[in-house]
Design a protein around this motif. Structure first.
Motif, PDB file in Angstrom:
ATOM      1  N   UNK A   1     -96.043 -23.185  -2.177  1.00 39.36           N
ATOM      2  CA  UNK A   1     -96.046 -23.562  -0.765  1.00 39.36           C
ATOM      3  C   UNK A   1     -97.419 -24.088  -0.345  1.00 39.36           C
ATOM      4  N   UNK A   2     -98.451 -23.432  -0.809  1.00 37.90           N
ATOM      5  CA  UNK A   2     -99.806 -23.904  -0.511  1.00 37.90           C
ATOM      6  C   UNK A   2    -100.025 -25.276  -1.124  1.00 37.90           C
ATOM      7  N   UNK A   3     -99.544 -25.459  -2.356  1.00 37.51           N
ATOM      8  CA  UNK A   3     -99.696 -26.764  -3.003  1.00 37.51           C
ATOM      9  C   UNK A   3     -98.971 -27.870  -2.271  1.00 37.51           C
TER      10      UNK A   3
ATOM     11  N   UNK B   1     -99.475 -12.485  -0.094  1.00 38.43           N
ATOM     12  CA  UNK B   1     -98.158 -11.978  -0.484  1.00 38.43           C
ATOM     13  C   UNK B   1     -97.109 -12.231   0.597  1.00 38.43           C
ATOM     14  N   UNK B   2     -97.549 -12.455   1.845  1.00 37.54           N
ATOM     15  CA  UNK B   2     -96.610 -12.719   2.936  1.00 37.54           C
ATOM     16  C   UNK B   2     -95.882 -14.044   2.735  1.00 37.54           C
ATOM     17  N   UNK B   3     -96.408 -14.907   1.853  1.00 36.61           N
ATOM     18  CA  UNK B   3     -95.764 -16.191   1.598  1.00 36.61           C
ATOM     19  C   UNK B   3     -94.643 -16.083   0.569  1.00 36.61           C
TER      20      UNK B   3
ATOM     21  N   UNK C   1    -113.101  -9.324   0.557  1.00 36.12           N
ATOM     22  CA  UNK C   1    -112.427 -10.441   1.223  1.00 36.12           C
ATOM     23  C   UNK C   1    -111.329 -11.018   0.330  1.00 36.12           C
ATOM     24  N   UNK C   2    -111.584 -11.054  -0.971  1.00 34.55           N
ATOM     25  CA  UNK C   2    -110.600 -11.595  -1.904  1.00 34.55           C
ATOM     26  C   UNK C   2    -109.356 -10.708  -1.959  1.00 34.55           C
TER      27      UNK C   2
ATOM     28  N   UNK D   1    -106.247 -20.668   3.188  1.00 33.44           N
ATOM     29  CA  UNK D   1    -106.483 -19.346   2.603  1.00 33.44           C
ATOM     30  C   UNK D   1    -105.763 -18.268   3.403  1.00 33.44           C
ATOM     31  N   UNK D   2    -105.254 -18.608   4.557  1.00 37.08           N
ATOM     32  CA  UNK D   2    -104.529 -17.656   5.403  1.00 37.08           C
ATOM     33  C   UNK D   2    -103.037 -17.977   5.369  1.00 37.08           C
TER      34      UNK D   2
END
Length: 258
Positions: free
Chosen positions: A185-187, A176-178, A167-168, A210-211
């Motif tokens: 960006x998540x932050x 990697x798509x980000x 899963x990890x 996480x997605x």
């Protein structure tokens, strides 16, 4: 003069002392005539039957005909018997004698997991206590030494780690798509969520980051322009920019695109 004593006749000398002498000895006994041996001669005894060779039919066929292999087979069985005794000596008297703890040398190296990864087997959780009691009863039923309990828990942890590693890896590939600034960006999304929602609701919503798709969706909902720069480098934002600086740069870019 003739004198009789019992059944023997004794002679006494005359009064003048003449004719005195010793008493005659008893006549020697006549030996009995030898009885001839009429027993027929016994024929020679039958020779003893030679002892039968040892029966090794209980041994494997490839062993029974070679004395060296017989000895080797015996030594192997003896070693196995001693090993079995040693294992049985390590079996606790009751199922409660098993202690469950992860091995101290447990490692997840080479599994592609974060360095701080760990598995929680809920050893101290009362909800799982009946399961571990049953685990101990099963080990005791099969005569497993107490020392094996920790090794088995280590295998359980490795199993869970292998499952999580898949899963990890999938998450890392999706992340990697980000783009190269994905972590930033998540932050930023997390900061915006914290600024607009109570702590309990913010925590629940941040769990979906996480997605990559969830991050992109939240970016559209939380930014004024509905978009978010794919990377700080492409937007001219320094890598060490603060969240507010990144937010201002995003707003400026949005206004210039109108």
């Amino acid at each position: 003069m003739k004198i009789t004593w019992g059944n023997r006749n004794l002679l006494r000398a005359p009064d003048d002392g003449t004719g005195a002498g010793d008493l005659p000895a008893d006549p020697p006994a006549t030996p009995a005539a030898a009885t001839p041996d009429t027993t027929p001669a016994t024929p020679d005894a039958t020779p003893a039957t030679p002892a039968a060779p040892p029966d090794f039919s209980y041994l494997p066929e490839d062993v029974r005909s070679d004395p060296d292999k017989i000895r080797e087979h015996y030594e192997t069985l003896t070693a196995e018997r001693d090993s079995l005794r040693d294992r049985q000596a390590g079996v606790p008297e009751t199922p409660a004698g098993y202690e469950f703890a992860l091995p101290e040398d447990l490692s997840y190296e080479g599994m592609g997991l974060p360095e701080d990864f760990s598995v929680d087997l809920r050893l101290d959780d009362p909800v799982y206590a009946p399961i571990y009691e049953q685990f101990g009863a099963t080990l005791h039923k099969h005569g497993v030494p107490a020392s094996a309990a920790s090794d088995l828990l280590g295998l359980m942890a490795q199993y869970q780690a292998a499952d999580y590693a898949q899963a990890y890896a999938a998450r890392q590939q999706d992340f990697n798509a980000l783009g190269p600034s994905g972590q930033q960006r998540v932050g930023e999304v997390a900061r915006l969520i914290d600024s607009r929602l109570p702590a309990d609701l913010a925590t629940a919503l941040k769990e979906v980051t996480v997605s990559s798709k969830a991050v992109m969706a939240l970016e559209r909902l939380l930014t004024p322009s509905g978009t978010f720069p794919q990377s700080n480098a492409s937007s001219g934002i320094p890598e060490d920019a603060t969240p507010m600086e990144r937010m201002r740069a995003a707003n400026a870019r949005s206004m210039s695109n109108k």
